[in-house]
Design a protein around this motif. Structure first.
Motif, PDB file in Angstrom:
ATOM      1  N   HIS A   1       1.192  -1.683   0.002  1.00 30.79           N
ATOM      2  CA  HIS A   1       0.138   0.052  -0.109  1.00 30.79           C
ATOM      3  C   HIS A   1       0.387   1.543   0.005  1.00 30.79           C
ATOM      4  O   HIS A   1       0.858   2.275  -1.017  1.00 30.79           O
ATOM      5  CB  HIS A   1      -0.993   0.253   1.351  1.00 30.79           C
ATOM      6  N   LYS A   2       2.433   1.123   0.763  1.00 30.06           N
ATOM      7  CA  LYS A   2       2.582   2.108   0.870  1.00 30.06           C
ATOM      8  C   LYS A   2       3.417   2.819  -0.524  1.00 30.06           C
ATOM      9  O   LYS A   2       3.526   4.355  -0.814  1.00 30.06           O
ATOM     10  CB  LYS A   2       3.783   2.297   1.631  1.00 30.06           C
ATOM     11  N   LYS A   3       4.111   1.787  -0.997  1.00 38.71           N
ATOM     12  CA  LYS A   3       5.211   1.486  -2.442  1.00 38.71           C
ATOM     13  C   LYS A   3       3.945   2.305  -3.197  1.00 38.71           C
ATOM     14  O   LYS A   3       4.544   3.606  -4.186  1.00 38.71           O
ATOM     15  CB  LYS A   3       5.364   0.615  -2.550  1.00 38.71           C
ATOM     16  N   ALA A   4       2.531   1.751  -3.679  1.00 38.89           N
ATOM     17  CA  ALA A   4       1.796   2.277  -4.675  1.00 38.89           C
ATOM     18  C   ALA A   4       1.430   3.544  -4.313  1.00 38.89           C
ATOM     19  O   ALA A   4       1.380   4.264  -5.042  1.00 38.89           O
ATOM     20  CB  ALA A   4       0.638   1.114  -4.083  1.00 38.89           C
ATOM     21  N   SER A   5       0.593   4.003  -2.589  1.00 39.35           N
ATOM     22  CA  SER A   5       1.242   5.137  -2.577  1.00 39.35           C
ATOM     23  C   SER A   5       2.211   6.672  -3.212  1.00 39.35           C
ATOM     24  O   SER A   5       1.096   7.316  -3.932  1.00 39.35           O
ATOM     25  CB  SER A   5       0.413   5.533  -1.479  1.00 39.35           C
ATOM     26  N   PHE A   6       3.118   6.143  -2.629  1.00 41.53           N
ATOM     27  CA  PHE A   6       4.167   7.137  -3.118  1.00 41.53           C
ATOM     28  C   PHE A   6       4.563   7.132  -3.972  1.00 41.53           C
ATOM     29  O   PHE A   6       4.540   8.063  -5.118  1.00 41.53           O
ATOM     30  CB  PHE A   6       5.583   6.496  -1.960  1.00 41.53           C
ATOM     31  N   SER A   7       4.365   6.337  -5.314  1.00 36.19           N
ATOM     32  CA  SER A   7       4.284   5.699  -6.615  1.00 36.19           C
ATOM     33  C   SER A   7       3.359   6.974  -7.013  1.00 36.19           C
ATOM     34  O   SER A   7       4.004   7.795  -8.022  1.00 36.19           O
ATOM     35  CB  SER A   7       4.318   4.029  -7.318  1.00 36.19           C
ATOM     36  N   LEU A   8       2.235   6.793  -6.921  1.00 36.13           N
ATOM     37  CA  LEU A   8       1.015   7.348  -7.625  1.00 36.13           C
ATOM     38  C   LEU A   8       0.804   8.937  -7.095  1.00 36.13           C
ATOM     39  O   LEU A   8       1.235  10.132  -8.334  1.00 36.13           O
ATOM     40  CB  LEU A   8      -0.288   7.237  -7.318  1.00 36.13           C
TER      41      LEU A   8
END
Length: 379
Positions: free
Chosen positions: A315-322
């Motif tokens: 979740h954290k990586k996906a959120s920061f990526s977007l």
């Protein structure tokens, strides 16, 4: 407060503008950080938790009332700012926020019908759309269009408010995503309004950034300190972002700061980049659903965050990526806007949306292959 006292306060504000921006950020951050544990305690004591279903991104029941802390913190700051009398439009915002907060809170508590939610959104939007501060009467030469009818201006601003409220609500699907994207967008608006001498809107933008930054600490938490913003929060943030967007479009056209990099004729293009992630994600899922013959409002796992989760990102990586994607798009636009004509800037924005659409289509295929491979390997 007499006129002399007000002039003294305004002069103090003007000479300490940057300190006020920092102070407002710290104030909204601190208020939200203080209020969320109180909201958590009440939610847990009364068992007001989000149930888990097949589409949930969480495995345990979690409170969904982060919006309560958002509303209290932002209303308190807006009330203080209104005492400076920088603009009357803050009263319109407070009224719109209150209506939409109540609609969202009801949905978090007992689930509202789509008709009730949409009626609430239209009512809240009217306070902004019909405010003289946001009256859109010209596109300043975008696609060769200058003056536009007042009715068309109302339609454009109304569409932006309703579309952005719902687009932001749709990206609130995994931990941190809505908050991170909201922080990126609000900080871009801080830069714009600071550079163009719009103090109330710069402070409103930094207020939103402060609230969302404090919320991240709890949204990424595990155990009993975890909380979601809920509809009461996502609808509220979507409304605030639309409030800032309308001001951006309606600003005076020949501000010296605006002539450097983002000409008034290009504002719609710049706004499409500022709001890239919620706009792109909403367009993408609507197009995919229409191609499949489904309703644009039917639930599925075609959102950008679902695609990244299926690739194996947390979740954290996906959120920061977007969030980083949104920031890169804005930075790319600003860096090229001085070098390209309007036609080429339009081509650039269309290209950014198209390439990202194809990229996530490829990611979707990769995620499906990974899932199929893991199933085969487990047999």
């Amino acid at each position: 407060m007499n006129i002399l006292d007000q002039e003294v306060i305004l002069e103090f504000f003007r000479t300490h503008y940057e300190q006020f921006i920092a102070l407002v950020f710290l104030l909204t951050f601190g208020l939200t950080f203080y209020l969320i544990p109180k909201v958590l305690w009440v939610s847990q004591e009364k068992n007001l938790m989000a149930s888990v279903n097949e589409r949930s991104s969480h495995s345990k029941a979690v409170p969904t009332f982060g919006g309560v802390a958002f509303y209290i913190a932002i209303i308190m700051v807006l009330t203080i700012l209104q005492s400076l009398r920088l603009t009357y439009v803050g009263n319109h915002l407070i009224a719109a926020m209150t209506i939409l907060f109540m609609v969202g809170l009801k949905d978090d508590l007992v689930i509202s019908t789509a008709k009730v939610k949409f009626l609430g959104q239209i009512t809240a939007a009217c306070f902004l759309v019909f405010s003289p501060e946001f009256q859109l009467t010209s596109l300043h030469g975008f696609l060769g269009i200058y003056e536009i009818p007042v009715v068309l201006g109302y339609f454009i601003t109304g569409f932006i408010v309703l579309a952005l409220i719902n687009a932001y609500n749709l990206i609130d699907g995994i931990d941190g995503l809505a908050a991170i994207v909201g922080i990126v967008i609000s900080l871009v608006f801080v830069f714009i309004f600071y550079a163009t001498g719009q103090p109330f809107f710069a402070l409103a933008s930094i207020s939103l950034a402060g609230v969302l930054t404090a919320f991240l600490r709890f949204n990424f938490s595990r155990g009993r300190r975890k909380i979601f913003m809920g509809d009461s929060g996502s609808l509220l943030v979507g409304l605030l972002l639309s409030f800032l967007s309308l001001k951006f479009l309606a600003m005076e056209p020949y501000s010296p700061a605006l002539s450097q990099g983002y000409d008034p004729a290009h504002r719609l293009l710049f706004l499409a980049c500022i709001l890239f992630v919620p706009a792109f994600d909403t367009l993408r899922v609507i197009i995919i659903r229409k191609i499949k013959g489904q309703s644009p409002f039917s639930p599925d796992r075609n959102h950008a965050h679902h695609v990244l989760l299926d690739l194996g990102l947390s979740h954290k990586k996906a959120s920061f990526s977007l969030g980083l994607l949104n920031l890169v798009v804005v930075s790319l636009y600003i860096s090229l806007s001085n070098l390209l004509s309007q036609v080429w800037l339009l081509f650039l924005v269309v290209l950014l949306y198209s390439v990202t659409f194809l990229l996530f289509g490829w990611f979707k295929v990769l995620g499906a292959r990974q899932a199929k491979g893991s199933v085969v390997g487990s047999r």
